[in-house]
Design a protein around this motif. Sequence first.
Motif, PDB file in Angstrom:
ATOM      1  N   THR A 329      -1.280  32.883 -63.567  1.00 12.56           N
ATOM      2  CA  THR A 329      -0.979  32.092 -64.555  1.00 12.56           C
ATOM      3  C   THR A 329      -2.483  32.118 -65.306  1.00 12.56           C
ATOM      4  O   THR A 329      -3.416  31.882 -64.265  1.00 12.56           O
ATOM      5  CB  THR A 329      -0.636  31.097 -64.946  1.00 12.56           C
ATOM      6  N   PRO A 330      -2.981  30.613 -65.946  1.00 14.66           N
ATOM      7  CA  PRO A 330      -4.613  30.468 -65.898  1.00 14.66           C
ATOM      8  C   PRO A 330      -4.482  29.237 -65.055  1.00 14.66           C
ATOM      9  O   PRO A 330      -5.953  28.995 -64.672  1.00 14.66           O
ATOM     10  CB  PRO A 330      -4.444  29.785 -67.345  1.00 14.66           C
ATOM     11  N   LEU A 331      -3.478  28.346 -64.206  1.00 17.32           N
ATOM     12  CA  LEU A 331      -4.180  27.825 -63.731  1.00 17.32           C
ATOM     13  C   LEU A 331      -3.081  28.030 -61.868  1.00 17.32           C
ATOM     14  O   LEU A 331      -1.920  28.773 -62.365  1.00 17.32           O
ATOM     15  CB  LEU A 331      -2.681  26.247 -64.155  1.00 17.32           C
ATOM     16  N   ASP A 332      -3.624  27.663 -60.597  1.00 18.32           N
ATOM     17  CA  ASP A 332      -3.445  27.600 -59.381  1.00 18.32           C
ATOM     18  C   ASP A 332      -2.053  27.304 -59.195  1.00 18.32           C
ATOM     19  O   ASP A 332      -1.603  26.371 -60.084  1.00 18.32           O
ATOM     20  CB  ASP A 332      -4.458  27.831 -58.586  1.00 18.32           C
ATOM     21  N   GLU A 333      -1.012  27.908 -57.857  1.00 14.17           N
ATOM     22  CA  GLU A 333      -0.099  26.496 -57.589  1.00 14.17           C
ATOM     23  C   GLU A 333      -0.317  25.105 -57.184  1.00 14.17           C
ATOM     24  O   GLU A 333       0.367  24.234 -57.344  1.00 14.17           O
ATOM     25  CB  GLU A 333       0.218  27.329 -56.038  1.00 14.17           C
ATOM     26  N   ALA A 334      -2.282  24.512 -57.369  1.00 14.70           N
ATOM     27  CA  ALA A 334      -2.441  23.242 -57.133  1.00 14.70           C
ATOM     28  C   ALA A 334      -2.697  23.104 -58.382  1.00 14.70           C
ATOM     29  O   ALA A 334      -3.306  21.748 -58.685  1.00 14.70           O
ATOM     30  CB  ALA A 334      -3.457  22.974 -56.063  1.00 14.70           C
ATOM     31  N   TYR A 335      -2.780  23.097 -59.671  1.00 12.85           N
ATOM     32  CA  TYR A 335      -2.709  22.574 -60.703  1.00 12.85           C
ATOM     33  C   TYR A 335      -3.920  22.648 -61.219  1.00 12.85           C
ATOM     34  O   TYR A 335      -4.943  22.453 -61.617  1.00 12.85           O
ATOM     35  CB  TYR A 335      -2.429  21.752 -61.466  1.00 12.85           C
ATOM     36  N   ALA A 336      -5.343  23.612 -60.145  1.00 17.98           N
ATOM     37  CA  ALA A 336      -6.760  23.719 -60.384  1.00 17.98           C
ATOM     38  C   ALA A 336      -6.661  24.782 -61.814  1.00 17.98           C
ATOM     39  O   ALA A 336      -6.322  26.535 -61.598  1.00 17.98           O
ATOM     40  CB  ALA A 336      -7.459  24.498 -59.403  1.00 17.98           C
ATOM     41  N   LYS A 337      -8.114  24.402 -61.883  1.00 18.22           N
ATOM     42  CA  LYS A 337      -8.224  25.606 -63.424  1.00 18.22           C
ATOM     43  C   LYS A 337      -8.773  27.408 -62.913  1.00 18.22           C
ATOM     44  O   LYS A 337     -10.055  27.203 -61.831  1.00 18.22           O
ATOM     45  CB  LYS A 337      -9.408  25.659 -64.709  1.00 18.22           C
ATOM     46  N   LYS A 338      -8.046  28.714 -63.481  1.00 23.11           N
ATOM     47  CA  LYS A 338      -8.976  29.463 -62.797  1.00 23.11           C
ATOM     48  C   LYS A 338      -9.919  30.044 -64.027  1.00 23.11           C
ATOM     49  O   LYS A 338     -10.457  29.420 -65.189  1.00 23.11           O
ATOM     50  CB  LYS A 338      -7.500  30.476 -62.713  1.00 23.11           C
ATOM     51  N   PRO A 339     -10.485  31.011 -63.623  1.00 29.73           N
ATOM     52  CA  PRO A 339     -11.296  31.582 -64.439  1.00 29.73           C
ATOM     53  C   PRO A 339     -10.301  32.125 -65.833  1.00 29.73           C
ATOM     54  O   PRO A 339     -11.144  31.680 -67.038  1.00 29.73           O
ATOM     55  CB  PRO A 339     -12.053  33.171 -63.664  1.00 29.73           C
ATOM     56  N   ALA A 340      -9.604  32.489 -65.825  1.00 32.73           N
ATOM     57  CA  ALA A 340      -8.430  32.520 -67.109  1.00 32.73           C
ATOM     58  C   ALA A 340      -8.896  31.111 -67.836  1.00 32.73           C
ATOM     59  O   ALA A 340      -8.415  31.045 -68.864  1.00 32.73           O
ATOM     60  CB  ALA A 340      -7.799  32.800 -66.399  1.00 32.73           C
ATOM     61  N   TYR A 341      -8.114  30.429 -67.276  1.00 31.75           N
ATOM     62  CA  TYR A 341      -8.122  29.007 -67.855  1.00 31.75           C
ATOM     63  C   TYR A 341      -9.900  29.137 -68.491  1.00 31.75           C
ATOM     64  O   TYR A 341      -9.910  28.593 -69.697  1.00 31.75           O
ATOM     65  CB  TYR A 341      -7.789  27.903 -67.499  1.00 31.75           C
ATOM     66  N   THR A 342     -10.635  28.997 -68.068  1.00 26.50           N
ATOM     67  CA  THR A 342     -12.294  29.080 -69.011  1.00 26.50           C
ATOM     68  C   THR A 342     -12.612  29.520 -70.033  1.00 26.50           C
ATOM     69  O   THR A 342     -12.899  29.286 -70.579  1.00 26.50           O
ATOM     70  CB  THR A 342     -13.571  28.978 -68.068  1.00 26.50           C
ATOM     71  N   ALA A 343     -11.427  30.881 -69.849  1.00 26.94           N
ATOM     72  CA  ALA A 343     -12.057  32.062 -70.954  1.00 26.94           C
ATOM     73  C   ALA A 343     -11.223  31.758 -72.254  1.00 26.94           C
ATOM     74  O   ALA A 343     -11.884  31.514 -73.497  1.00 26.94           O
ATOM     75  CB  ALA A 343     -11.567  33.338 -70.009  1.00 26.94           C
ATOM     76  N   LEU A 344     -10.172  31.117 -72.159  1.00 27.91           N
ATOM     77  CA  LEU A 344      -9.922  30.480 -73.073  1.00 27.91           C
ATOM     78  C   LEU A 344     -10.382  29.674 -73.432  1.00 27.91           C
ATOM     79  O   LEU A 344     -10.089  29.282 -74.692  1.00 27.91           O
ATOM     80  CB  LEU A 344      -7.590  29.446 -72.329  1.00 27.91           C
ATOM     81  N   ALA A 345      -9.996  28.385 -73.311  1.00 32.10           N
ATOM     82  CA  ALA A 345     -11.342  27.512 -72.927  1.00 32.10           C
ATOM     83  C   ALA A 345     -12.658  27.440 -73.991  1.00 32.10           C
ATOM     84  O   ALA A 345     -12.598  27.731 -75.413  1.00 32.10           O
ATOM     85  CB  ALA A 345     -11.740  26.340 -72.300  1.00 32.10           C
ATOM     86  N   GLU A 346     -12.727  28.646 -73.544  1.00 32.45           N
ATOM     87  CA  GLU A 346     -14.393  29.622 -74.815  1.00 32.45           C
ATOM     88  C   GLU A 346     -13.941  29.567 -75.416  1.00 32.45           C
ATOM     89  O   GLU A 346     -14.988  30.085 -76.297  1.00 32.45           O
ATOM     90  CB  GLU A 346     -15.482  30.141 -73.033  1.00 32.45           C
ATOM     91  N   ALA A 347     -13.199  30.521 -75.904  1.00 27.23           N
ATOM     92  CA  ALA A 347     -12.578  31.216 -77.090  1.00 27.23           C
ATOM     93  C   ALA A 347     -12.349  30.050 -78.355  1.00 27.23           C
ATOM     94  O   ALA A 347     -13.247  30.613 -79.322  1.00 27.23           O
ATOM     95  CB  ALA A 347     -11.207  32.252 -76.576  1.00 27.23           C
ATOM     96  N   LEU A 348     -11.209  29.135 -77.545  1.00 27.79           N
ATOM     97  CA  LEU A 348     -11.229  28.262 -78.662  1.00 27.79           C
ATOM     98  C   LEU A 348     -12.158  27.971 -79.360  1.00 27.79           C
ATOM     99  O   LEU A 348     -12.110  27.178 -79.885  1.00 27.79           O
ATOM    100  CB  LEU A 348      -9.820  27.207 -78.335  1.00 27.79           C
ATOM    101  N   SER A 349     -13.448  27.275 -78.450  1.00 28.29           N
ATOM    102  CA  SER A 349     -13.950  26.384 -78.500  1.00 28.29           C
ATOM    103  C   SER A 349     -14.750  26.742 -80.255  1.00 28.29           C
ATOM    104  O   SER A 349     -15.664  26.637 -80.548  1.00 28.29           O
ATOM    105  CB  SER A 349     -15.215  26.490 -77.954  1.00 28.29           C
ATOM    106  N   GLU A 350     -15.008  28.384 -79.870  1.00 29.91           N
ATOM    107  CA  GLU A 350     -15.446  29.371 -80.447  1.00 29.91           C
ATOM    108  C   GLU A 350     -15.218  29.392 -81.326  1.00 29.91           C
ATOM    109  O   GLU A 350     -15.366  29.628 -83.070  1.00 29.91           O
ATOM    110  CB  GLU A 350     -15.999  30.175 -80.001  1.00 29.91           C
TER     111      GLU A 350
END
Length: 352
Positions: A329-350
């Motif tokens: 998933t996009p967040l790890d077990e401690a709810y920290a953002k993984k690169p996958a989360y950043t990728a989703l955010a960048e795509a949505l921003s574009e």
Amino acid sequence: MKHFRMPAAAAVLLSATLLVTAAQPASAHEPPLRALADRADLRIGTAVDMTALADDTAYRRTTAREFSSLTAENVMKWESVEPQRGTYDWSKADELVRFARAHGQAVRGHTLLWHNQLPAWLTTGVADGSIDAAELRGILHRHITAEVGHFKGRIYQWDVVNEVFNDDGSLRDSLWLQKLGPSYIADAFRWAHAADPKAKLFLNDYNVEGVNAKSTAYYELAKKLRAEKVPVQGFGIQGHLGIQYGFPGDVSENLARFADLGMQTAFTEVDVRMILPADAEKLAKQATYFRGLLDACLGTRSCKSFTVWGFTDKYSWVPGVFTGQGAATPLDEAYAKKPAYTALAEALSEGR
């Protein structure tokens, strides 16, 4: 699950920031995914674990903050809503709908008809012959009518028929096919539409991201049913991927052909697993897969929602099903953002 390799030309490039190894802590100053998705005219969703929603404050807060669409992971499935014949339990599903309404979120309904997670009274009755074909058809009609009717006006998309084809494009030999024949698919859509004419009604399956035998079987089925005026209005692509199998090819082309039929499309259950332990290279590759599916959705006007099947590794279903795999998933077990989360955010921003 079988997956298909991505041609080199279809590879998704990440910015250098996604190649950083560690998950990054969330920042209150960054816009949540739902705000970015709204600007892109897309609903960004997650499946919801109702126990976690009740017991875990961080889970509840993140669900509300990040997503504009919610799907019940399990509590709208038949075994949950009618555990005893004729006795309905909508309590957990109603809790989800109330939570969504309180936080300005839409709800996807999952799932009306599947070969799994059926109530024991139904499967036992079919197996021992006490429920014959005519009675089974009536039971299915009542179930769909009751569930869609209960949530009428509160569900924007329903997964009506789930996982009815094998990977080779043949119909799955489920109890539904055995007892009712293939007409049960059209019946389910007609009954769901009668119960809530405004909800968009979807076919839904895995291993159908790209153009292959299975997705083509769905395309031909949808074309046939729509020609017969059956209200099949959407095609749901689950998007359960694993980085060890390669990225599926022709995703955009697959979306486009369903759009050409006049149908909506959606990614409904996206996660990207890996063989554990996770490392920087695997996390970066995972991010390209999430971004690849989302870019295909954003590039297709008919794609109206993009749902991840859980957003934190803390509650992911993957390790319990795929031994030695996880971190899907996009967040790890401690709810920290993984690169996958950043990728989703960048795509949505574009955006689109």
